[in-house]
Design an enzyme around this catalytic site. Structure first.
Site, PDB file in Angstrom:
ATOM      1  N   LEU A  21     -11.022  -3.277   3.772  1.00 44.41           N
ATOM      2  CA  LEU A  21     -12.275  -3.624   4.420  1.00 44.41           C
ATOM      3  C   LEU A  21     -13.386  -2.651   4.064  1.00 44.41           C
ATOM      4  CD1 LEU A  21     -13.918  -5.351   6.368  1.00 44.41           C
ATOM      5  CD2 LEU A  21     -13.007  -3.982   8.254  1.00 44.41           C
ATOM      6  N   ASP A  63     -12.562  13.465   3.112  1.00 47.14           N
ATOM      7  CA  ASP A  63     -11.302  13.418   3.830  1.00 47.14           C
ATOM      8  C   ASP A  63     -11.671  13.669   5.278  1.00 47.14           C
ATOM      9  OD1 ASP A  63      -8.939  13.967   5.129  1.00 47.14           O
ATOM     10  OD2 ASP A  63      -8.165  15.355   3.627  1.00 47.14           O
ATOM     11  N   SER A 141     -11.146  -0.739  14.633  1.00 49.21           N
ATOM     12  CA  SER A 141      -9.904  -0.599  15.384  1.00 49.21           C
ATOM     13  C   SER A 141      -8.923  -1.616  14.813  1.00 49.21           C
ATOM     14  CB  SER A 141     -10.166  -0.820  16.877  1.00 49.21           C
ATOM     15  OG  SER A 141      -8.976  -0.778  17.620  1.00 49.21           O
ATOM     16  N   TYR A 155       0.929   3.728  15.770  1.00 50.44           N
ATOM     17  CA  TYR A 155      -0.322   3.157  15.270  1.00 50.44           C
ATOM     18  C   TYR A 155      -1.128   2.571  16.428  1.00 50.44           C
ATOM     19  CZ  TYR A 155      -3.493  -0.060  12.868  1.00 50.44           C
ATOM     20  OH  TYR A 155      -4.614  -0.740  12.434  1.00 50.44           O
ATOM     21  N   LYS A 159      -4.977   3.407  17.990  1.00 48.04           N
ATOM     22  CA  LYS A 159      -6.031   2.407  18.153  1.00 48.04           C
ATOM     23  C   LYS A 159      -6.416   2.226  19.625  1.00 48.04           C
ATOM     24  CE  LYS A 159      -6.628   1.620  13.827  1.00 48.04           C
ATOM     25  NZ  LYS A 159      -7.875   2.095  13.178  1.00 48.04           N
ATOM     26  N   THR A 190      -5.308  -6.652   2.782  1.00 48.79           N
ATOM     27  CA  THR A 190      -5.617  -5.297   2.349  1.00 48.79           C
ATOM     28  C   THR A 190      -4.299  -4.587   2.043  1.00 48.79           C
ATOM     29  OG1 THR A 190      -5.455  -4.283   4.543  1.00 48.79           O
ATOM     30  CG2 THR A 190      -7.563  -5.320   3.958  1.00 48.79           C
TER      31      THR A 190
END
Length: 287
Positions: A21, A63, A141, A155, A159, A190
């Site tokens: 994205l 980074d 998110s 993960y 989020k 992706t």
């Protein structure tokens, strides 16, 4: 080409532009004639995005876990363009593991990028937006910031943290003319479930039918995800350009279906336990 909703030549600062994205968004922003600060850990991977766009594109190494580099990138962007109008916190990745299978160093690295790096970049950009009394912070998110599944607990934790942080930020900066949008994509085509995905080396047999099965199902989606990053990028740009941008923007049919189903489940649970919930307060009239 959609009509440009940003006639003032908005300056976008986008993290994590090497793939997915972030890359699609940088390309779409520049394609609409806007200006973009295109960042990635390895700037060579995004140099092609700037080609042909002259001084409207600025490629910088970033980074998000390196504080000094974050501060320097924001300074260079503001020096080159005078301001940052839209910050897109896109850098991040996934990690597959049952909660018990989580590896401490990998969990901390995940939070360093997905949460603490995002917060660091946001804090670096906000002073300029406050001074101008305007700007827009876009946080990428996930549907996984609203609903959780096996094998991606860590993960989801990042989020969920980002969602809470962004919602608080929205309340704090609204009186200053700064807007916040949380983007919640479902599965998009992706590298998230492919080359970018990290997995725990620990496999516990008792989780084979739950987290283990979902690990396999998640990686099997790579290359077949229904979401189109190009269409998602256009949707984000249009939302930012809207007169009343949404606090939350779901992307993809699965995101809409799962999020609305979760709303129904929450409502049902809350209603079922209503009397217990209300009974936890002091009785009415009690001192």
């Amino acid at each position: 080409m959609p009509e440009n909703p940003h006639p003032d030549n908005t300056v976008w600062f986008i993290t994590g532009c090497s793939t997915g994205l972030g890359r699609a968004l940088a390309s779409a922003v520049l394609g609409r004639g806007l200006r973009a600060v295109v960042t990635a850990r390895d700037p060579a991977q995004v140099a092609d995005l700037a080609a042909g766009h002259g001084d409207r594109a600025l490629v910088l190494p970033l980074d998000v876990t390196d504080h000094a580099q974050v501060v320097d990138a924001v300074k260079q962007a503001e020096s080159a363009f005078g301001r940052i109008d839209v910050l897109v916190n896109n850098a991040g990745y996934g990690y597959l593991a049952a909660v018990e299978e989580g590896e401490d160093d990998e969990i901390r690295k995940l939070f360093d990028t997905n949460v603490f790096g995002l917060a660091d970049v946001t804090r670096a950009v906000l002073p300029g937006m406050r001074a101008r009394r305007g700007g827009h912070v876009v946080t990428v998110s996930s549907l996984g910031g609203l609903a959780a599944f096996g094998a991606t607990g860590y993960y989801h934790a990042t989020k969920f943290a980002v969602e809470g942080l962004s919602e608080s930020l929205a309340a704090e900066v609204a009186p200053l003319g700064i807007k916040v949008t949380i983007v919640e994509p479902a599965a998009f085509r992706t590298n998230w479930s492919g080359p970018s995905m990290r997995q725990s080396a620990i496999h516990i047999d008792d989780y084979a039918e739950t987290a283990g099965a979902r690990r396999a199902a998640t990686t099997a989606t790579y290359g077949h995800q229904p979401g189109d990053p190009v269409r998602a990028a256009e949707a984000v740009i249009d939302a930012v350009g809207a007169e009343e941008p949404p606090l939350r923007l779901l992307l993809g049919k699965a995101a809409y279906d799962i999020a609305t189903a979760r709303l129904g489940t929450l409502r049902s649970t809350f209603d079922t336990w209503r009397e217990t919930t209300l009974g936890a307060d002091f009785p009415e009239g009690a001192p």
